[in-house]
Design an enzyme around this catalytic site. Structure first.
Site, PDB file in Angstrom:
ATOM      1  N   GLY A  12     -11.690   3.041  -2.837  1.00 23.34           N
ATOM      2  CA  GLY A  12     -12.637   2.202  -2.085  1.00 23.34           C
ATOM      3  C   GLY A  12     -13.214   1.029  -2.854  1.00 23.34           C
ATOM      4  N   ASN A  14     -12.008  -1.975  -3.165  1.00 22.64           N
ATOM      5  CA  ASN A  14     -11.896  -3.208  -2.366  1.00 22.64           C
ATOM      6  C   ASN A  14     -12.931  -3.219  -1.245  1.00 22.64           C
ATOM      7  OD1 ASN A  14      -9.683  -5.176  -3.187  1.00 22.64           O
ATOM      8  ND2 ASN A  14      -8.626  -3.208  -3.371  1.00 22.64           N
ATOM      9  N   LEU A  86      -2.849   3.915   3.286  1.00 24.92           N
ATOM     10  CA  LEU A  86      -1.462   4.223   2.937  1.00 24.92           C
ATOM     11  C   LEU A  86      -0.576   4.634   4.111  1.00 24.92           C
ATOM     12  CD1 LEU A  86      -2.070   6.040  -0.469  1.00 24.92           C
ATOM     13  CD2 LEU A  86      -1.571   3.628  -0.020  1.00 24.92           C
ATOM     14  N   LYS A  87      -1.179   4.744   5.301  1.00 20.20           N
ATOM     15  CA  LYS A  87      -0.351   5.115   6.461  1.00 20.20           C
ATOM     16  C   LYS A  87       0.120   3.875   7.202  1.00 20.20           C
ATOM     17  CE  LYS A  87      -1.166   9.680   8.100  1.00 20.20           C
ATOM     18  NZ  LYS A  87      -1.796  10.515   9.085  1.00 20.20           N
ATOM     19  N   ILE A  89       0.294   1.536  10.415  1.00 13.89           N
ATOM     20  CA  ILE A  89      -0.618   1.256  11.522  1.00 13.89           C
ATOM     21  C   ILE A  89       0.185   1.359  12.825  1.00 13.89           C
ATOM     22  CG2 ILE A  89      -1.905  -0.681  12.581  1.00 13.89           C
ATOM     23  CD1 ILE A  89      -3.403   0.554  10.308  1.00 13.89           C
ATOM     24  N   HIS A 105      -2.051  -6.132  -1.187  1.00 16.43           N
ATOM     25  CA  HIS A 105      -0.979  -5.443  -1.918  1.00 16.43           C
ATOM     26  C   HIS A 105      -1.115  -5.802  -3.403  1.00 16.43           C
ATOM     27  CE1 HIS A 105       2.854  -3.450  -2.402  1.00 16.43           C
ATOM     28  NE2 HIS A 105       3.190  -4.428  -3.223  1.00 16.43           N
ATOM     29  N   ASP A 146       4.813  -4.532   4.415  1.00 16.13           N
ATOM     30  CA  ASP A 146       4.766  -5.497   3.291  1.00 16.13           C
ATOM     31  C   ASP A 146       5.617  -6.745   3.528  1.00 16.13           C
ATOM     32  OD1 ASP A 146       3.066  -3.824   1.953  1.00 16.13           O
ATOM     33  OD2 ASP A 146       4.599  -2.946   0.674  1.00 16.13           O
TER      34      ASP A 146
HETATM   35  C1  GAR Z   1      -5.457  -1.327  -4.254  1.00 21.51           C
HETATM   36  O1  GAR Z   1      -4.943  -1.634  -5.528  1.00 21.51           O
HETATM   37  C2  GAR Z   1      -4.564  -1.883  -3.175  1.00 21.51           C
HETATM   38  O2  GAR Z   1      -3.979  -3.104  -3.518  1.00 21.51           O
HETATM   39  C3  GAR Z   1      -3.523  -0.814  -3.082  1.00 21.51           C
HETATM   40  O3  GAR Z   1      -4.241   0.384  -3.146  1.00 21.51           O
HETATM   41  C4  GAR Z   1      -5.374   0.171  -4.005  1.00 21.51           C
HETATM   42  C5  GAR Z   1      -6.604   0.689  -3.312  1.00 21.51           C
HETATM   43  O4  GAR Z   1      -7.692   0.649  -4.189  1.00 21.51           O
HETATM   44  N1  GAR Z   1      -2.757  -0.914  -1.874  1.00 21.51           N
HETATM   45  C6  GAR Z   1      -1.449  -0.681  -1.829  1.00 21.51           C
HETATM   46  O5  GAR Z   1      -0.818  -0.302  -2.797  1.00 21.51           O
HETATM   47  C7  GAR Z   1      -0.818  -0.903  -0.461  1.00 21.51           C
HETATM   48  N2  GAR Z   1       0.613  -1.021  -0.580  1.00 21.51           N
HETATM   49  P1  GAR Z   1      -9.162   0.780  -3.664  1.00 21.51           P
HETATM   50  O6  GAR Z   1      -9.213   2.041  -2.770  1.00 21.51           O
HETATM   51  O7  GAR Z   1      -9.989   0.946  -4.897  1.00 21.51           O
HETATM   52  O8  GAR Z   1      -9.508  -0.454  -2.889  1.00 21.51           O
END
Ligand code: GAR
Length: 202
Positions: A12, A14, A86-87, A89, A105, A146
């Site tokens: 979380g 981001n 990660l799922k 949509i 990403h 992606d």
């Molecule tokens: C982030 O690094 C995001 O870019 C990645 O998951 C992490 C989540 O971190 N997303 C992917 O890899 C999608 N393909 P967070 O929960 O701390 O935001």
């Protein structure tokens, strides 16, 4: 104010960057945090910040995947942000929210994307490739994972790293700048979509 739904699966950070952005406080309102994992730290963070949380997993406050599009419309959501979700949509959501779903990403797409490419998997692949530069990409979501139109990217030098974890650390730092920046552009109506190219307006 644009209503935003943030989809999360993990830490979380981001989500935290979005909620802590002073600029975004004036432009968007995070109306819902949605996760496939009710136990994830991102969910806890949302609850602490008094944001409604909804689970698309198997426990309480459960929303069925097929009801998601209608549910998001009922909340008057103008932008969906995938922040470590990660799922896949559901297609109905993608159709109903055309050019209104963005994903962050942790690499420079179109390299190091696709199935299985999330979190540390991405950084390990980047490390093993010997690439000297990595970065973060924010793109629109469409049916192919992606592969949606790229909105913005930011790069970071990784020529001196000794472990994939160092790449992860450097990339995450720029993710926290890039994602709020793109949300701000969206909220200000400064993203112009022309076929497969996107221009950011000033
Ligand atoms: C982030 O690094 C995001 O870019 C990645 O998951 C992490 C989540 O971190 N997303 C992917 O890899 C999608 N393909 P967070 O929960 O701390 O935001």
């Amino acid at each position: 104010m644009i209503g935003v739904a943030v989809f999360v699966s993990g830490r979380g950070s981001n989500l935290e960057a979005i909620l802590n952005s002073p600029k975004l406080k004036k432009l968007v309102i995070v109306k819902a945090v949605i996760s496939d994992n009710a136990e994830c730290p991102a969910f806890e963070y949302a609850k602490k910040n008094s944001i409604d949380t909804y689970n698309v997993g198997k426990q309480e406050n459960f929303i069925h995947y097929s009801d998601l599009a209608e549910f998001l419309k009922s909340l008057d959501i103008g932008l969906i942000v995938l922040a470590g979700f990660l799922k896949m949509i559901p297609e109905t959501v993608i159709k109903n929210f055309n050019n209104r779903i963005i994903n962050i990403h942790p690499a420079l797409l179109p390299s190091f994307g696709g199935k299985g490419m999330y979190g540390m998997n991405v950084h390990k692949a980047v490390y093993n490739s010997g690439a000297k530069v990595s970065g973060a990409t924010v793109h629109f979501i469409d049916e192919a994972y992606d592969e949606g139109k790229i909105i913005a990217q930011k790069k970071v030098d990784i020529s001196d790293v000794k472990f994939p974890e160092q790449i992860a650390e450097r990339v995450l730092k720029i993710e926290h700048e890039l994602l709020p920046f793109v949300i701000e552009k969206f909220a200000r109506n400064q993203i112009s979509v022309k076929k497969n190219r996107i221009m950011l307006l000033r």
